[in-house]
Design a protein around this motif. Sequence first.
Motif, PDB file in Angstrom:
ATOM      1  N   LYS A 110       0.830  -1.198   0.000  1.00 51.64           N
ATOM      2  CA  LYS A 110       0.000   0.000   0.000  1.00 51.64           C
ATOM      3  C   LYS A 110       0.875   1.264   0.000  1.00 51.64           C
ATOM      4  O   LYS A 110       0.634   2.199  -0.755  1.00 51.64           O
ATOM      5  N   GLU A 111       1.888   1.242   0.828  1.00 51.10           N
ATOM      6  CA  GLU A 111       2.809   2.372   0.900  1.00 51.10           C
ATOM      7  C   GLU A 111       3.492   2.590  -0.457  1.00 51.10           C
ATOM      8  O   GLU A 111       3.607   3.697  -0.961  1.00 51.10           O
ATOM      9  N   TYR A 112       3.896   1.498  -1.092  1.00 50.81           N
ATOM     10  CA  TYR A 112       4.568   1.557  -2.394  1.00 50.81           C
ATOM     11  C   TYR A 112       3.646   2.161  -3.466  1.00 50.81           C
ATOM     12  O   TYR A 112       4.064   3.006  -4.256  1.00 50.81           O
ATOM     13  N   LEU A 113       2.385   1.748  -3.481  1.00 47.96           N
ATOM     14  CA  LEU A 113       1.453   2.229  -4.510  1.00 47.96           C
ATOM     15  C   LEU A 113       1.113   3.702  -4.293  1.00 47.96           C
ATOM     16  O   LEU A 113       0.954   4.464  -5.252  1.00 47.96           O
ATOM     17  N   LYS A 114       1.028   4.099  -3.051  1.00 48.96           N
ATOM     18  CA  LYS A 114       0.799   5.525  -2.746  1.00 48.96           C
ATOM     19  C   LYS A 114       2.008   6.343  -3.212  1.00 48.96           C
ATOM     20  O   LYS A 114       1.859   7.405  -3.810  1.00 48.96           O
ATOM     21  N   TYR A 115       3.187   5.834  -2.939  1.00 48.78           N
ATOM     22  CA  TYR A 115       4.430   6.483  -3.350  1.00 48.78           C
ATOM     23  C   TYR A 115       4.500   6.619  -4.870  1.00 48.78           C
ATOM     24  O   TYR A 115       5.009   7.600  -5.410  1.00 48.78           O
ATOM     25  N   LYS A 116       3.941   5.637  -5.572  1.00 50.56           N
ATOM     26  CA  LYS A 116       3.889   5.671  -7.040  1.00 50.56           C
ATOM     27  C   LYS A 116       2.809   6.607  -7.557  1.00 50.56           C
ATOM     28  O   LYS A 116       2.585   6.701  -8.758  1.00 50.56           O
ATOM     29  N   GLY A 117       2.042   7.226  -6.666  1.00 51.14           N
ATOM     30  CA  GLY A 117       1.099   8.261  -7.085  1.00 51.14           C
ATOM     31  C   GLY A 117      -0.349   7.831  -7.251  1.00 51.14           C
ATOM     32  O   GLY A 117      -1.157   8.581  -7.810  1.00 51.14           O
ATOM     33  N   ALA A 118      -0.700   6.657  -6.763  1.00 49.26           N
ATOM     34  CA  ALA A 118      -2.096   6.204  -6.880  1.00 49.26           C
ATOM     35  C   ALA A 118      -3.028   7.177  -6.169  1.00 49.26           C
ATOM     36  O   ALA A 118      -2.672   7.758  -5.145  1.00 49.26           O
ATOM     37  N   LYS A 119      -4.243   7.346  -6.714  1.00 46.15           N
ATOM     38  CA  LYS A 119      -5.212   8.250  -6.094  1.00 46.15           C
ATOM     39  C   LYS A 119      -5.833   7.590  -4.876  1.00 46.15           C
ATOM     40  O   LYS A 119      -5.915   8.160  -3.809  1.00 46.15           O
ATOM     41  N   ASP A 120      -6.265   6.354  -5.077  1.00 45.22           N
ATOM     42  CA  ASP A 120      -6.987   5.650  -4.024  1.00 45.22           C
ATOM     43  C   ASP A 120      -6.579   4.178  -4.084  1.00 45.22           C
ATOM     44  O   ASP A 120      -6.488   3.614  -5.164  1.00 45.22           O
ATOM     45  N   VAL A 121      -6.285   3.600  -2.934  1.00 43.61           N
ATOM     46  CA  VAL A 121      -5.874   2.193  -2.912  1.00 43.61           C
ATOM     47  C   VAL A 121      -6.790   1.419  -1.973  1.00 43.61           C
ATOM     48  O   VAL A 121      -6.827   1.684  -0.773  1.00 43.61           O
ATOM     49  N   GLU A 122      -7.534   0.476  -2.524  1.00 40.88           N
ATOM     50  CA  GLU A 122      -8.376  -0.393  -1.700  1.00 40.88           C
ATOM     51  C   GLU A 122      -7.786  -1.800  -1.687  1.00 40.88           C
ATOM     52  O   GLU A 122      -7.043  -2.189  -2.595  1.00 40.88           O
ATOM     53  N   ILE A 123      -8.156  -2.551  -0.658  1.00 43.48           N
ATOM     54  CA  ILE A 123      -7.646  -3.908  -0.505  1.00 43.48           C
ATOM     55  C   ILE A 123      -8.787  -4.903  -0.473  1.00 43.48           C
ATOM     56  O   ILE A 123      -9.719  -4.766   0.322  1.00 43.48           O
ATOM     57  N   ALA A 124      -8.705  -5.898  -1.350  1.00 44.97           N
ATOM     58  CA  ALA A 124      -9.656  -7.012  -1.331  1.00 44.97           C
ATOM     59  C   ALA A 124      -8.882  -8.265  -0.947  1.00 44.97           C
ATOM     60  O   ALA A 124      -7.979  -8.700  -1.670  1.00 44.97           O
ATOM     61  N   ALA A 125      -9.219  -8.825   0.208  1.00 41.15           N
ATOM     62  CA  ALA A 125      -8.511 -10.016   0.688  1.00 41.15           C
ATOM     63  C   ALA A 125      -9.462 -11.202   0.711  1.00 41.15           C
ATOM     64  O   ALA A 125     -10.567 -11.110   1.258  1.00 41.15           O
ATOM     65  N   LEU A 126      -9.014 -12.289   0.133  1.00 43.40           N
ATOM     66  CA  LEU A 126      -9.812 -13.510   0.175  1.00 43.40           C
ATOM     67  C   LEU A 126      -9.916 -14.021   1.615  1.00 43.40           C
ATOM     68  O   LEU A 126     -10.991 -14.343   2.101  1.00 43.40           O
ATOM     69  N   LEU A 127      -8.764 -14.079   2.292  1.00 41.80           N
ATOM     70  CA  LEU A 127      -8.720 -14.630   3.655  1.00 41.80           C
ATOM     71  C   LEU A 127      -7.992 -13.667   4.580  1.00 41.80           C
ATOM     72  O   LEU A 127      -7.100 -12.937   4.150  1.00 41.80           O
ATOM     73  N   THR A 128      -8.340 -13.720   5.844  1.00 45.85           N
ATOM     74  CA  THR A 128      -7.556 -12.982   6.838  1.00 45.85           C
ATOM     75  C   THR A 128      -7.423 -13.825   8.106  1.00 45.85           C
ATOM     76  O   THR A 128      -8.337 -14.550   8.487  1.00 45.85           O
ATOM     77  N   LYS A 129      -6.233 -13.736   8.694  1.00 49.07           N
ATOM     78  CA  LYS A 129      -5.933 -14.420   9.964  1.00 49.07           C
ATOM     79  C   LYS A 129      -5.653 -13.339  11.006  1.00 49.07           C
ATOM     80  O   LYS A 129      -4.490 -13.022  11.264  1.00 49.07           O
ATOM     81  N   PRO A 130      -6.683 -12.767  11.603  1.00 47.45           N
ATOM     82  CA  PRO A 130      -6.478 -11.629  12.510  1.00 47.45           C
ATOM     83  C   PRO A 130      -5.612 -11.975  13.713  1.00 47.45           C
ATOM     84  O   PRO A 130      -4.901 -11.101  14.232  1.00 47.45           O
ATOM     85  N   SER A 131      -5.613 -13.226  14.121  1.00 49.02           N
ATOM     86  CA  SER A 131      -4.841 -13.608  15.304  1.00 49.02           C
ATOM     87  C   SER A 131      -3.341 -13.458  15.092  1.00 49.02           C
ATOM     88  O   SER A 131      -2.569 -13.444  16.042  1.00 49.02           O
ATOM     89  N   ARG A 132      -2.922 -13.348  13.834  1.00 49.04           N
ATOM     90  CA  ARG A 132      -1.497 -13.271  13.529  1.00 49.04           C
ATOM     91  C   ARG A 132      -1.019 -11.839  13.222  1.00 49.04           C
ATOM     92  O   ARG A 132       0.149 -11.619  12.921  1.00 49.04           O
ATOM     93  N   ARG A 133      -1.942 -10.882  13.291  1.00 50.19           N
ATOM     94  CA  ARG A 133      -1.608  -9.539  12.828  1.00 50.19           C
ATOM     95  C   ARG A 133      -0.517  -8.885  13.668  1.00 50.19           C
ATOM     96  O   ARG A 133      -0.578  -8.900  14.892  1.00 50.19           O
ATOM     97  N   GLU A 134       0.472  -8.300  12.974  1.00 45.20           N
ATOM     98  CA  GLU A 134       1.531  -7.537  13.654  1.00 45.20           C
ATOM     99  C   GLU A 134       1.476  -6.065  13.269  1.00 45.20           C
ATOM    100  O   GLU A 134       1.959  -5.213  14.002  1.00 45.20           O
ATOM    101  N   VAL A 135       0.944  -5.799  12.077  1.00 43.86           N
ATOM    102  CA  VAL A 135       0.845  -4.437  11.564  1.00 43.86           C
ATOM    103  C   VAL A 135      -0.618  -4.205  11.199  1.00 43.86           C
ATOM    104  O   VAL A 135      -1.230  -5.050  10.541  1.00 43.86           O
ATOM    105  N   ALA A 136      -1.183  -3.085  11.626  1.00 44.62           N
ATOM    106  CA  ALA A 136      -2.597  -2.805  11.335  1.00 44.62           C
ATOM    107  C   ALA A 136      -2.782  -2.524   9.853  1.00 44.62           C
ATOM    108  O   ALA A 136      -1.996  -1.793   9.253  1.00 44.62           O
ATOM    109  N   VAL A 137      -3.776  -3.153   9.241  1.00 41.64           N
ATOM    110  CA  VAL A 137      -4.114  -2.835   7.845  1.00 41.64           C
ATOM    111  C   VAL A 137      -5.620  -2.661   7.732  1.00 41.64           C
ATOM    112  O   VAL A 137      -6.387  -3.420   8.318  1.00 41.64           O
ATOM    113  N   ASP A 138      -6.010  -1.651   6.950  1.00 37.87           N
ATOM    114  CA  ASP A 138      -7.432  -1.440   6.647  1.00 37.87           C
ATOM    115  C   ASP A 138      -7.798  -2.328   5.489  1.00 37.87           C
ATOM    116  O   ASP A 138      -7.340  -2.112   4.375  1.00 37.87           O
ATOM    117  N   ILE A 139      -8.601  -3.342   5.749  1.00 34.27           N
ATOM    118  CA  ILE A 139      -9.024  -4.214   4.651  1.00 34.27           C
ATOM    119  C   ILE A 139     -10.420  -3.760   4.227  1.00 34.27           C
ATOM    120  O   ILE A 139     -11.341  -3.777   5.025  1.00 34.27           O
TER     121      ILE A 139
END
Length: 181
Positions: A110-139
């Motif tokens: 996400k940081e990379y795509l913003k740096y490349k100048g994207a207007k808006d970046v959304e995330i579509a995730a098939l699966l998520t394992k919240p118990s393993r999260r170390e870094v917060a992400v807006d899905i």
Amino acid sequence: MREYQKSVIVTKEEIATAVNGLAKQLNDKYKGKEVIAIGLLKGAFVFMADVIRQLDIDVQVEFLIVKSYKNGKTNGKPQIVLDLKKGITEKNIVIFEDIIDTGRTLAAVKEYLKYKGAKDVEIAALLTKPSRREVAVDIDYSLFTIPNEIVVGYGLDYNEYGRQFANIIALNDAGIEELKE
Ligand code: 5GP
Ligand code: MG
């Protein structure tokens, strides 16, 4: 290769229903707009292929390869191995990811795509394992929340095993051990 299956985590029917729902949301949200779908290879290729074939908006397809995993363990430092072929300045992006685990891959992308100048970046995730999260992400779109298992199928692999399975399954201990590289 049934002997490596511990349990079925998501069936192909459940996936089809959820993929339909996601495509509807994207068709509504991006009606009259252009979107670039960026698939994170290799794991998201089946997921993204299924979703984009149900889109009736103006969509282009790109891929990124970001690597940080071996034997199901992250080294915590995602690296871009295959880059985008075109600029994305001022574009609407939807990232397609197979599974969000620690969150480090998505945060870096996400940081990379913003740096490349994207207007808006959304995330579509098939699966998520919240118990393993170390870094917060807006899905923005998350299809299934799963327990802390190593899962394969529907594009996801464990050392290249299991991508072609229609269901998403958890590997048993024998699989995890014997398929180690
Ligand atoms: P994160 O950076 O969020 O820890 O890692 C996300 C990436 O880890 C995913 O794109 C995927 O490649 C890999 N991953 C994490 N958990 C699993 C799993 O249970 N099965 C498979 N096949 N890949 C996983
Ligand atoms: Mg992945």
